[in-house]
Write an enzyme that holds these catalytic residues in place. Structure first.
Site, mmCIF file in Angstrom:
data_model
loop_
_atom_site.group_PDB
_atom_site.id
_atom_site.type_symbol
_atom_site.label_atom_id
_atom_site.label_comp_id
_atom_site.label_asym_id
_atom_site.label_seq_id
_atom_site.Cartn_x
_atom_site.Cartn_y
_atom_site.Cartn_z
ATOM 1 N N ARG A 121 0.812 -1.230 0.000
ATOM 2 C CA ARG A 121 0.000 0.000 0.000
ATOM 3 C C ARG A 121 0.844 1.279 0.000
ATOM 4 O O ARG A 121 0.387 2.328 0.421
ATOM 5 C CB ARG A 121 -0.995 0.006 1.172
ATOM 6 N N LYS A 143 2.263 11.317 -11.196
ATOM 7 C CA LYS A 143 1.409 10.415 -11.967
ATOM 8 C C LYS A 143 2.179 9.127 -12.242
ATOM 9 O O LYS A 143 3.280 9.165 -12.787
ATOM 10 C CB LYS A 143 1.002 11.047 -13.297
ATOM 11 N N GLU A 185 7.885 18.137 -25.072
ATOM 12 C CA GLU A 185 7.228 18.567 -23.831
ATOM 13 C C GLU A 185 7.694 19.954 -23.407
ATOM 14 O O GLU A 185 6.923 20.734 -22.851
ATOM 15 C CB GLU A 185 7.493 17.552 -22.708
ATOM 16 N N LYS A 227 5.669 23.122 -14.139
ATOM 17 C CA LYS A 227 4.895 21.944 -13.756
ATOM 18 C C LYS A 227 4.670 21.916 -12.252
ATOM 19 O O LYS A 227 3.574 21.588 -11.783
ATOM 20 C CB LYS A 227 5.576 20.661 -14.221
ATOM 21 N N GLU A 237 -5.521 16.712 -10.596
ATOM 22 C CA GLU A 237 -6.075 17.073 -11.907
ATOM 23 C C GLU A 237 -7.585 17.277 -11.867
ATOM 24 O O GLU A 237 -8.338 16.731 -12.683
ATOM 25 C CB GLU A 237 -5.708 16.018 -12.967
ATOM 26 N N ARG A 241 -4.527 21.495 -13.520
ATOM 27 C CA ARG A 241 -3.501 20.563 -13.994
ATOM 28 C C ARG A 241 -3.810 20.012 -15.377
ATOM 29 O O ARG A 241 -2.895 19.576 -16.108
ATOM 30 C CB ARG A 241 -3.316 19.416 -12.986
ATOM 31 N N ASN A 245 -2.048 18.680 -20.306
ATOM 32 C CA ASN A 245 -2.407 17.696 -21.325
ATOM 33 C C ASN A 245 -2.488 18.294 -22.721
ATOM 34 O O ASN A 245 -2.914 17.619 -23.667
ATOM 35 C CB ASN A 245 -3.760 17.054 -20.981
ATOM 36 N N HIS A 248 -1.905 16.221 -25.881
ATOM 37 C CA HIS A 248 -1.857 14.808 -25.514
ATOM 38 C C HIS A 248 -3.073 14.004 -25.961
ATOM 39 O O HIS A 248 -2.991 12.785 -26.077
ATOM 40 C CB HIS A 248 -1.681 14.660 -24.001
ATOM 41 N N HIS A 252 -1.960 10.571 -27.694
ATOM 42 C CA HIS A 252 -2.204 9.218 -27.205
ATOM 43 C C HIS A 252 -2.880 8.361 -28.274
ATOM 44 O O HIS A 252 -2.603 7.158 -28.391
ATOM 45 C CB HIS A 252 -3.049 9.252 -25.935
ATOM 46 N N HIS A 265 6.983 9.361 -27.363
ATOM 47 C CA HIS A 265 5.962 10.219 -26.762
ATOM 48 C C HIS A 265 6.093 11.686 -27.176
ATOM 49 O O HIS A 265 5.105 12.322 -27.559
ATOM 50 C CB HIS A 265 6.010 10.101 -25.242
#
Length: 361
Positions: A121, A143, A185, A227, A237, A241, A245, A248, A252, A265
């Site tokens: 956990r 993330k 990026e 960031k 998010e 936030r 994206n 993106h 994706h 990417h």
């Protein structure tokens, strides 16, 4: 060395950026309340270069850590590889204070973070990104995820590291293409948040492309500052936030349609930003001159602007598998007024999206 704080209350941490951070990493291990056993997760590209270097630093700091190499590439970001890592953690007898270090690019960071967030956990997690892309993007913000065959990053969590160490010396072994993908990026940060940073990239293509030490430090630190500021205001998010994206949504879909092999990417994000810029212009949110500046900079920094091997129908269908799609509505992050500002829209007509996609295939 530059230090960029990420302010998240009890989960706050620092990003350390500079050349030769070895002693800083060893000090961090000595000062942390960690167990004497840990794990370094890396890949078959990075492990031979830096695995012994990092394990030696951890040993100086009182931590014995095995170096576990996964196969390099996006295919390793899977539940199957995560399960193998869980098994190794159990076999090594790692406990709740055993740190997991991610040594490598974005795939390694996402996977190692997912394992750290899930094992017992949650165990301590430290990022040591070695690619430009990971340094300016995936290693910051917490993330962590693995992919599913139906979509990228669909299984994951928000799990913050204890620290991020960005040793710019590791960038010296990067292939040129890996430098360019990181620049995708970096361009994004200028578009969404800082027009002066965008202009810096426009005005300094040679030092940017060659990763001149001063340019590398400035680009990396400014990207992390932006960031960190965004994440500090919106960790999970729920609002702001989402601007990270930009580009993106289409990216994706491009990655999925090309089997995560044709474009890396940052290249996909470059193409996705062109798509988003065209949508923004079609909706009257920016002028054509802004679109041209975006396209020129992306091309100048050796990134593609077209998704060869994709069709409009394929791309349009796959954007609905994006995590930002809620209730069947795709949330697009779009340029708003000028370079340096963006906003979210979930009311973009299908015809506008398809027309913009037609310009990138």
């Amino acid at each position: 060395m530059r230090i960029v704080p990420v302010e998240l209350g009890k989960d706050s941490y620092n990003i350390y950026i500079g050349n030769g951070l070895g002693e800083k990493i060893a000090d961090f291990c000595r000062q942390g309340s960690f167990s004497g056993k840990g794990l370094i997760i890396t890949d078959t590209n990075v492990g031979p270069l830096y695995g012994e270097w990092l394990s030696g630093l951890l040993r100086q700091g009182g931590i014995e850590a095995e170096v576990y190499e996964i196969a390099a590439g996006e295919s390793s970001k899977s539940l199957a590889v995560a399960e193998a890592l869980f098994t190794r953690c159990i076999e090594l007898g790692l406990d709740r204070k055993s740190p997991i270090f991610a040594l490598g690019g974005g795939v390694v960071g996402d996977l190692a973070g997912f394992v750290a967030a899930s094992y017992m956990r949650g165990v301590p997690f430290v990022q040591v990104p070695t690619s430009l892309l990971a340094q300016v993007d995936s290693s910051v913000g917490g993330k962590v995820a693995v992919n599913h065959r139906l979509g990228k990053n669909l299984i994951g969590a928000f799990y913050q590291p204890k620290a991020v160490f960005m040793d710019l010396n590791t960038l010296q072994t990067l292939p040129k293409r890996e430098i360019y993908t990181g620049l995708g990026e970096i361009i994004k940060y200028g578009i969404i948040y800082d027009k002066e940073f965008f202009k810096y990239l426009e005005d300094n293509p040679e030092p940017v492309l060659s990763l001149d030490n001063e340019a590398a430090l400035h680009m990396t630190a400014r990207s992390c500052e932006i960031k960190a500021e965004v994440v500090s205001q919106d960790e999970k998010e729920l609002g702001l936030r989402a601007i990270l994206n930009f580009g993106h949504t289409a990216a994706h879909a491009i990655e999925k349609n090309t089997g995560y092999t044709r474009y890396n990417h940052g290249e996909a994000v470059g193409i996705g930003m062109v798509c988003a810029a065209h949508i923004s212009q079609a909706l009257g949110m920016i002028d054509g001159a802004s679109v041209e500046r975006v396209i020129r900079l992306i091309e100048a920094l050796h990134l593609p602007i077209r998704a060869e091997g994709c069709t409009v129908d394929q791309l349009y269908g796959d954007i609905f598998h994006d995590k930002k799609t809620i209730g069947g509505k795709v949330k697009w992050i779009l340029m708003d007024g000028s370079i340096g500002a963006v906003t979210g829209r979930n009311d973009v007509p299908e015809a506008v999206v398809r027309e913009a996609m037609g310009k990138i295939v």
